[in-house]
Design a protein around this motif. Structure first.
Motif, PDB file in Angstrom:
ATOM      1  N   ILE A   1       0.806  -1.220   0.000  1.00  0.00           N
ATOM      2  CA  ILE A   1       0.000   0.000   0.000  1.00  0.00           C
ATOM      3  C   ILE A   1       0.840   1.273   0.000  1.00  0.00           C
ATOM      4  O   ILE A   1       0.379   2.331   0.413  1.00  0.00           O
ATOM      5  CB  ILE A   1      -1.037   0.027   1.146  1.00  0.00           C
ATOM      6  N   ILE A   2       2.055   1.174  -0.517  1.00  0.00           N
ATOM      7  CA  ILE A   2       2.875   2.380  -0.647  1.00  0.00           C
ATOM      8  C   ILE A   2       2.167   3.397  -1.546  1.00  0.00           C
ATOM      9  O   ILE A   2       2.106   4.587  -1.226  1.00  0.00           O
ATOM     10  CB  ILE A   2       4.269   2.044  -1.203  1.00  0.00           C
ATOM     11  N   PHE A   3       1.614   2.921  -2.659  1.00  0.00           N
ATOM     12  CA  PHE A   3       0.945   3.849  -3.584  1.00  0.00           C
ATOM     13  C   PHE A   3      -0.422   4.262  -3.061  1.00  0.00           C
ATOM     14  O   PHE A   3      -0.762   5.440  -3.020  1.00  0.00           O
ATOM     15  CB  PHE A   3       0.771   3.216  -4.960  1.00  0.00           C
ATOM     16  N   PHE A   4      -1.198   3.253  -2.695  1.00  0.00           N
ATOM     17  CA  PHE A   4      -2.560   3.509  -2.229  1.00  0.00           C
ATOM     18  C   PHE A   4      -2.580   4.515  -1.086  1.00  0.00           C
ATOM     19  O   PHE A   4      -3.421   5.395  -1.025  1.00  0.00           O
ATOM     20  CB  PHE A   4      -3.180   2.218  -1.690  1.00  0.00           C
ATOM     21  N   TRP A   5      -1.646   4.310  -0.177  1.00  0.00           N
ATOM     22  CA  TRP A   5      -1.788   5.009   1.098  1.00  0.00           C
ATOM     23  C   TRP A   5      -0.626   5.928   1.431  1.00  0.00           C
ATOM     24  O   TRP A   5      -0.813   7.125   1.650  1.00  0.00           O
ATOM     25  CB  TRP A   5      -1.981   3.961   2.204  1.00  0.00           C
ATOM     26  N   VAL A   6       0.589   5.361   1.475  1.00  0.00           N
ATOM     27  CA  VAL A   6       1.740   6.142   1.929  1.00  0.00           C
ATOM     28  C   VAL A   6       1.926   7.393   1.063  1.00  0.00           C
ATOM     29  O   VAL A   6       2.039   8.517   1.566  1.00  0.00           O
ATOM     30  CB  VAL A   6       3.028   5.283   1.908  1.00  0.00           C
ATOM     31  N   ALA A   7       1.925   7.184  -0.236  1.00  0.00           N
ATOM     32  CA  ALA A   7       2.149   8.300  -1.156  1.00  0.00           C
ATOM     33  C   ALA A   7       1.075   9.369  -0.987  1.00  0.00           C
ATOM     34  O   ALA A   7       1.350  10.568  -0.989  1.00  0.00           O
ATOM     35  CB  ALA A   7       2.158   7.783  -2.590  1.00  0.00           C
ATOM     36  N   ARG A   8      -0.134   8.923  -0.815  1.00  0.00           N
ATOM     37  CA  ARG A   8      -1.225   9.903  -0.716  1.00  0.00           C
ATOM     38  C   ARG A   8      -1.215  10.622   0.623  1.00  0.00           C
ATOM     39  O   ARG A   8      -1.584  11.802   0.707  1.00  0.00           O
ATOM     40  CB  ARG A   8      -2.555   9.195  -0.963  1.00  0.00           C
TER      41      ARG A   8
END
Length: 893
Positions: free
Chosen positions: A499-506
């Motif tokens: 969930i790096i893209f789904f969550w961390v990045a956002r």
RNA sequence: GGGCGGCUAGCUCAGCUGGUCAGAGCGUCUGGUUUACACCCAGAAGGUCGGGGGUUCGAACCCCUCGCCGCCCACCA
């Protein structure tokens, strides 16, 4: 006296209740005494509110809890903030399935309000499950601050963020192709699309050229994997430099079946190398075609409805037909028309909805988008300049890669469970974005000069939109709360790489946008738990390890320790067997404590580690200090595996295997200074172990903390409140270490020789020791008693002179009369010696060669060269001794 | 197509900046239970560190190349 094993089943719930009641999970527990305590904050990756704990949660939350407890013991004001996610599509799906299973009417028949109410009911029923399960794992969250993404405060944050981003033009409405999930009938973001390779076909169709043939050519052949979309074709595109086609550009073809004329256009998009070099352009049903169509101003003909059935300006017989049925019809009709040129079997990449599994349809609709590109820029910079660091650092690359190529984020979902989009439409379609209906009305009045009927947008926001605000919304934002001031930016985020893209990045984007500061200073990425063969765990494969089962069977500590020690890998292969091994580790510690208790090793408040005299005690003091240093360093670096490994080895292979064994003769001996000191030291070392191990295995350590005080002075308080060992490096005593290391080596050698003796085991004497190395009679005498214990022998006597220098032989009653010669298998001894000689000679030769090498001496670091000189001297000395021993052995035989 | 990770004892993996490692746990085999622990103790067998090449005085560790395996990203008809 302690039982033989720890009983997690009865102890864990009791201990957890004690902790929770003590208030130690709240930062106030520290702040009330020290208002300047260093804050340490983590927000939990919120699990689905109606979910239950799976092994991935167990891993992730164990690691967080280790950090929380570690920092708490360091005296920090720790806030580990728990909560749950409403998980829009996932939860809605579950409830829809329930309705179906119960034979109830579907959600559409039920209506929005009733359906949402039904989900709330489900949440009320199952919402506490996962937080209870986290408690069973031992998670020391501050439950008084628990949040839910749909609670009032967070909803307010969501609305405010939406409105502000809209005001800043960072949220906008747009009509473009989206990934449409025909099953849920909603748009989804790129990230929710899973590309799967499937066996498919490619059909080659001929489109008849309108008008005169050119050089005898009267058709253009296109290839497609999706024949049904041809009904929506807007053009045929060819590459402008493709000599086969340039003369066709500007002409038209007659689209079969649809019976429309479409132009042949030139565009860079078609690859002359691929297929026929000519491509059908279906702007409303393909992402590439969309761009081509947009470039050329082609009309986008949408030929499907939201359930992916054929619709729109197409022949009547197709209306309402499912896309796959339509595909068949199209192929048959083309074939009947004599225009089917070829069918190729091939593997095609097909997009699927990650939740529904349905084949995604590119679909032209109005949706809300976030301008991610703009928000990403500062989020990239923050990681570039280290304001946020990833651990392991490699993941930064993944983060950059995605962030630098980021696309607009489609945030609207045609679902009912979630944050309704705060946008209202006037009858003429004008949109008013505001935090509530009253404000929207006011805005409309101001704009239009009169009150109008407003209709709120039907859609809800992507679940990840509210999750993106999690690090500050949970701390009270938009209110300027004390928590927000104290704990933002949070210290560490522990989460999975999935969930790096789904969550961390956002979170990075939103945090920086609204707080002007990164949401967390460090991101610790944990691996994915798989089964023992490396397969992903799934119910259908039946290879799921349920953490609750593990806790029931083996205890939470065993699970936690396993998670910690295995956490280094990217794929964590877990087996029940392995966890059992770490349960055994707990038992080992438990029994060490039991031994200490039996020997009256009770904690002594007046104990001063600096004052110990006995070599053995100075040694364990040193080892304890080294261990504490290693564990601290590992936990600081979020290297949980290293911390667990260091502790495992220390407890088992140092404290139990050697310290307690070597202490036995003293503890069994006469009362006196040495015995008293050893008792106190053992208790002290055990205490340090309990502290150091507590973050990883809180239950058993807490229990022992309590039990070990039963016979000694009463302890004040819980282990969870105790301080992390602050041990002085000056307590490391290298002399004692050398002494005990020597002893350990000696005993190991004895054991080895004994097991190699060439006689039946029953006839084997209890112990024979041959010392060819730095063994001296004096040393042996000095350590005789300890050796006796180590080898579990009854008596030790000194040996007469032997062929190998000194020999210690030890015997029980039955063998006491045997002579040395009978003890020793001379042949084996000779072989040993020969081997040792050869090795020593090689050693000397190797090191000498190295030192003769001018290049080495010149280029290697001086200390390495020096080290080698010392080694050479040692090796030569060892060789001499061996030679002497060999000579004597010869004379004897 | 791009990227990441992996390939070390039968299994799962350590091996952190090239100079005591060829290692640990599990499994297997051998022996051991009169009071800390059989969820235990002692010991043994077992590996040209994926193949090949290179750099170096020296490589499991660095470089190149090849081969598998896994994952992520990618708009190719």
């Amino acid at each position: 006296m302690l039982d033989k094993t720890f009983d997690p089943k009865s102890a864990e719930p009791r201990l957890y209740a004690t902790w929770e009641a003590s208030g130690t999970f709240r930062p106030e527990h520290v702040l009330s005494r020290d208002s300047h305590a260093t804050p340490f904050c983590m927000v939990i990756p919120p699990p689905n509110v109606t979910g239950s704990l799976h092994i991935g949660h167990a891993l992730n939350n164990t690691l967080q809890d280790i950090l929380a407890r570690y920092h708490r013991m360091r005296g920090h004001a720790v806030l580990w903030l728990p909560g749950t996610d409403h998980a829009g599509i996932a939860t809605q799906m579950v409830v829809e399935r329930q309705l179906a299973a119960e034979g109830n009417v579907g959600r559409r028949e039920m209506g929005r309000d009733a359906f949402v109410e039904r989900i709330w009911a489900w949440k009320a029923q199952s919402g506490g499950t996962i937080t209870q399960q986290l408690r069973r794992l031992g998670a020391s969250c501050d439950w008084s601050r628990e949040r839910f993404t749909l609670d009032e405060g967070l909803s307010r944050a969501v609305r405010k963020v939406f409105v502000e981003l809209h005001k800043a033009n960072l949220i906008y409405r747009d009509k473009r192709l989206v990934n449409w999930d025909p099953h849920f009938q909603t748009a989804i973001s790129d990230l929710e699309v899973e590309t799967r390779e499937v066996q498919g076909k490619m059909w080659h169709f001929a489109y008849p050229l309108e008008g005169e043939p050119i050089d005898g050519v009267s058709e253009i052949v296109i290839a497609t994997t999706r024949p049904e979309t041809m009904l929506g074709d807007g053009a045929v595109a060819v590459h402008p430099d493709d000599p086969r086609y340039t003369r066709f550009v500007g002409r038209q073809v007659r689209l079969p079946i649809a019976d429309r004329l479409i132009p042949i256009i030139a565009d860079e998009y078609p690859d002359p190398e691929k297929g026929s070099g000519a491509v059908k352009i279906t702007g409303a049903h393909d992402f590439n075609d969309f761009q081509v169509a947009a470039r050329h101003g082609l009309s986008m003909i949408s030929i499907m409805d939201e359930r992916a059935r054929m619709a729109g300006p197409i022949p009547e017989r197709y209306l309402g037909v499912d896309r796959y049925a339509a595909r068949k019809m199209v192929v048959e009709e083309i074939e009947a028309l004599g225009l089917l040129r070829q069918i190729e079997e091939r593997v095609i990449a097909q997009p699927h909805g990650d939740r529904s599994g349905a084949v995604i349809e590119p679909y032209l609709t109005d949706q809300w988008y976030v301008d991610a590109k703009t928000l990403a820029a500062p989020a990239i910079a923050a990681v570039e300049d280290g304001r946020t660091v990833f651990e392991p650092k490699n993941w930064e690359k993944t983060y950059f890669e995605w962030m630098r190529n980021i696309e607009p984020w489609c945030i609207s979902r045609q679902l009912w469970w979630g944050h309704r989009i705060p946008a209202w439409y006037a009858p003429d379609g004008e949109v008013f974005v505001a935090e509530d209906e009253a404000s929207a009305k006011a805005a409309a009045r101001a704009k239009l000069g009169r009150d109008v009927e407003l209709r709120q947008d039907e859609d809800v926001l992507d679940t990840w939109f509210s999750s993106a605000l999690w690090p500050f919304s949970t701390l009270g934002w938009p209110n300027e709360t004390q928590d927000l001031k104290r704990f933002y930016p949070t210290s560490t985020l522990v989460t999975g790489f999935d969930i790096i893209f789904f969550w961390v990045a956002r979170m990075m984007m939103m945090g920086i946008q609204f707080m002007d500061e990164v949401p967390f200073q460090r991101v610790v990425i944990n691996g994915l738990v798989r089964d023992e063969r490396g397969q992903k765990m799934s119910k259908s494969k039946g290879n799921v390890i349920d953490p609750l089962d593990v806790i029931d069977d083996l205890g939470a500590d065993a699970l936690r320790f396993s998670m910690a020690i295995l956490s280094g890998a990217r794929d964590i292969k877990l087996s029940k067997n392995r966890i059992e091994g770490y349960r055994n580790f707990g038992t080992k510690l438990w029994n060490a404590a039991r031994f200490c208790q039996m020997n009256e090793c009770t904690p002594d408040a007046a104990y001063d580690p600096a004052a110990v005299k006995e070599t053995l005690n100075r040694w364990i003091r040193s080892e304890t200090v080294k261990t504490a240093q290693a564990v601290s360093a590992a936990l600081d670096a979020a290297d949980f595996a290293e911390a667990a490994n260091v502790l495992y080895r220390f407890v088992w292979n140092v404290f139990c295997d050697w310290y307690l064994e070597l202490a036995k003769p003293i503890l069994n001996g006469d009362e006196g200074r040495a015995k008293a000191e050893t008792r106190a030291t053992a208790a002290w070392a055990l205490d340090q172990i309990l502290r150091l191990l507590h973050p990883i295995s809180p239950f058993i350590t807490e229990e022992l903390w309590d039990k070990t005080a039963e016979f000694g002075p009463r302890r004040d308080g819980l282990l969870i409140e105790a301080k992390w060992p602050a041990l002085s490096g000056e307590w490391i005593d290298e002399a004692a270490t050398a002494e005990i290391d020597w002893l350990i080596g000696l005993v190991s050698e004895v054991r080895s020789i004994r097991s190699e003796m060439n006689v039946p085991p029953s006839a084997r004497p209890p112990l024979v020791l041959v010392g060819a190395g730095p063994l001296t009679q004096e040393r042996l005498k000095r350590n005789r008693d300890r050796l006796c214990t180590l080898a579990r022998l009854e008596a030790v006597r000194e040996a007469p002179a032997t062929p190998h220098g000194a020999v210690l032989f030890v015997a029980g009653e039955a063998t006491a009369a045997l002579s040395v010669a009978e003890y020793i298998d001379l042949a084996a001894e000779k072989a040993r010696l020969a081997k040792a000689l050869a090795a020593a000679e090689q050693d000397v030769a190797r090191i000498a060669r190295k030192l003769d090498n001018a290049d080495f001496v010149a280029r290697a670091p001086p200390e390495v060269v020096e080290e080698n000189r010392e080694k050479l001297a040692e090796a030569e000395a060892a060789l001499e001794k061996l030679k002497a021993a060999a000579a004597r052995l010869k004379t004897v035989s």
